[in-house]
Design a protein around this motif. Structure first.
Motif, PDB file in Angstrom:
ATOM      1  N   ASP A   4       0.820  -1.219   0.000  1.00 27.12           N
ATOM      2  CA  ASP A   4       0.000   0.000   0.000  1.00 27.12           C
ATOM      3  C   ASP A   4       0.851   1.264   0.000  1.00 27.12           C
ATOM      4  O   ASP A   4       0.366   2.337  -0.349  1.00 27.12           O
ATOM      5  CB  ASP A   4      -0.924   0.010   1.219  1.00 27.12           C
ATOM      6  N   SER A   5       2.100   1.184   0.384  1.00 26.03           N
ATOM      7  CA  SER A   5       2.932   2.377   0.433  1.00 26.03           C
ATOM      8  C   SER A   5       3.223   2.928  -0.966  1.00 26.03           C
ATOM      9  O   SER A   5       3.565   4.089  -1.108  1.00 26.03           O
ATOM     10  CB  SER A   5       4.240   2.083   1.164  1.00 26.03           C
ATOM     11  N   GLY A   6       3.084   2.148  -1.993  1.00 24.30           N
ATOM     12  CA  GLY A   6       3.334   2.599  -3.359  1.00 24.30           C
ATOM     13  C   GLY A   6       2.095   3.109  -4.067  1.00 24.30           C
ATOM     14  O   GLY A   6       2.176   3.622  -5.179  1.00 24.30           O
ATOM     15  N   LEU A   7       0.912   2.994  -3.432  1.00 30.42           N
ATOM     16  CA  LEU A   7      -0.321   3.468  -4.077  1.00 30.42           C
ATOM     17  C   LEU A   7      -0.336   4.983  -4.251  1.00 30.42           C
ATOM     18  O   LEU A   7      -0.916   5.490  -5.213  1.00 30.42           O
ATOM     19  CB  LEU A   7      -1.543   3.020  -3.273  1.00 30.42           C
ATOM     20  N   TRP A   8       0.281   5.701  -3.332  1.00 30.26           N
ATOM     21  CA  TRP A   8       0.305   7.158  -3.477  1.00 30.26           C
ATOM     22  C   TRP A   8       1.049   7.558  -4.745  1.00 30.26           C
ATOM     23  O   TRP A   8       0.728   8.559  -5.372  1.00 30.26           O
ATOM     24  CB  TRP A   8       0.931   7.816  -2.254  1.00 30.26           C
ATOM     25  N   LEU A   9       2.057   6.747  -5.136  1.00 28.87           N
ATOM     26  CA  LEU A   9       2.797   7.035  -6.358  1.00 28.87           C
ATOM     27  C   LEU A   9       1.912   6.850  -7.593  1.00 28.87           C
ATOM     28  O   LEU A   9       1.980   7.641  -8.542  1.00 28.87           O
ATOM     29  CB  LEU A   9       4.028   6.124  -6.437  1.00 28.87           C
ATOM     30  N   ALA A  12      -0.400   9.820  -7.741  1.00 28.31           N
ATOM     31  CA  ALA A  12       0.273  11.086  -8.021  1.00 28.31           C
ATOM     32  C   ALA A  12       0.306  11.391  -9.516  1.00 28.31           C
ATOM     33  O   ALA A  12       0.313  12.562  -9.909  1.00 28.31           O
ATOM     34  CB  ALA A  12       1.688  11.056  -7.462  1.00 28.31           C
ATOM     35  N   GLY A  13       0.315  10.373 -10.367  1.00 23.00           N
ATOM     36  CA  GLY A  13       0.345  10.604 -11.819  1.00 23.00           C
ATOM     37  C   GLY A  13      -0.859  11.359 -12.334  1.00 23.00           C
ATOM     38  O   GLY A  13      -0.725  12.464 -12.876  1.00 23.00           O
ATOM     39  N   PRO A  14      -2.069  10.830 -12.149  1.00 20.81           N
ATOM     40  CA  PRO A  14      -3.251  11.553 -12.632  1.00 20.81           C
ATOM     41  C   PRO A  14      -3.479  12.883 -11.905  1.00 20.81           C
ATOM     42  O   PRO A  14      -3.871  13.868 -12.523  1.00 20.81           O
ATOM     43  CB  PRO A  14      -4.408  10.591 -12.357  1.00 20.81           C
ATOM     44  N   VAL A  15      -3.193  12.918 -10.602  1.00 21.10           N
ATOM     45  CA  VAL A  15      -3.372  14.167  -9.850  1.00 21.10           C
ATOM     46  C   VAL A  15      -2.382  15.211 -10.346  1.00 21.10           C
ATOM     47  O   VAL A  15      -2.739  16.376 -10.565  1.00 21.10           O
ATOM     48  CB  VAL A  15      -3.220  13.909  -8.336  1.00 21.10           C
ATOM     49  N   GLY A  16      -1.144  14.815 -10.572  1.00 19.10           N
ATOM     50  CA  GLY A  16      -0.137  15.750 -11.076  1.00 19.10           C
ATOM     51  C   GLY A  16      -0.457  16.230 -12.481  1.00 19.10           C
ATOM     52  O   GLY A  16      -0.264  17.405 -12.800  1.00 19.10           O
ATOM     53  N   ALA A  17      -0.929  15.331 -13.330  1.00 17.70           N
ATOM     54  CA  ALA A  17      -1.282  15.715 -14.698  1.00 17.70           C
ATOM     55  C   ALA A  17      -2.450  16.698 -14.706  1.00 17.70           C
ATOM     56  O   ALA A  17      -2.450  17.677 -15.447  1.00 17.70           O
ATOM     57  CB  ALA A  17      -1.622  14.473 -15.519  1.00 17.70           C
TER      58      ALA A  17
END
Length: 83
Positions: A4-9, A12-17
């Motif tokens: 679950d620690s990698g889900l934020w990554l 982050a892609g769609p949120v950053g885009a």
């Protein structure tokens, strides 16, 4: 460690885009800073003045150029500021 620690990554892609798109849109469009001509400008209508008068007639002409044109006189046609 859990996966679950990698889900934020991944999120982050769609949120950053989306954030980048919105930032560029706001930067180049300036919709909050642009001038709204239709709302901010009033134009008072005035009566029409002037006249129509016939000055000449051209019928059946075969000429391809207008007399007195300055198409090939570049120096006369293009005026530089300051001269």
């Amino acid at each position: 460690m859990s996966d679950d620690s990698g889900l934020w990554l991944l999120a982050a892609g769609p949120v950053g885009a989306t954030a980048l798109y919105w930032m560029l849109y706001r930067y180049y469009r300036n919709t909050d800073k642009s001038h709204a001509f239709e709302r901010e400008t009033t134009i008072e209508a005035k009566p029409i003045t002037g006249s129509d008068s016939k000055v000449g007639t051209v019928t059946g002409t075969q000429e391809t150029r207008i007399g007195g044109d300055n198409v090939y006189e570049y120096r006369k046609r293009v005026q530089r500021n300051g001269k």
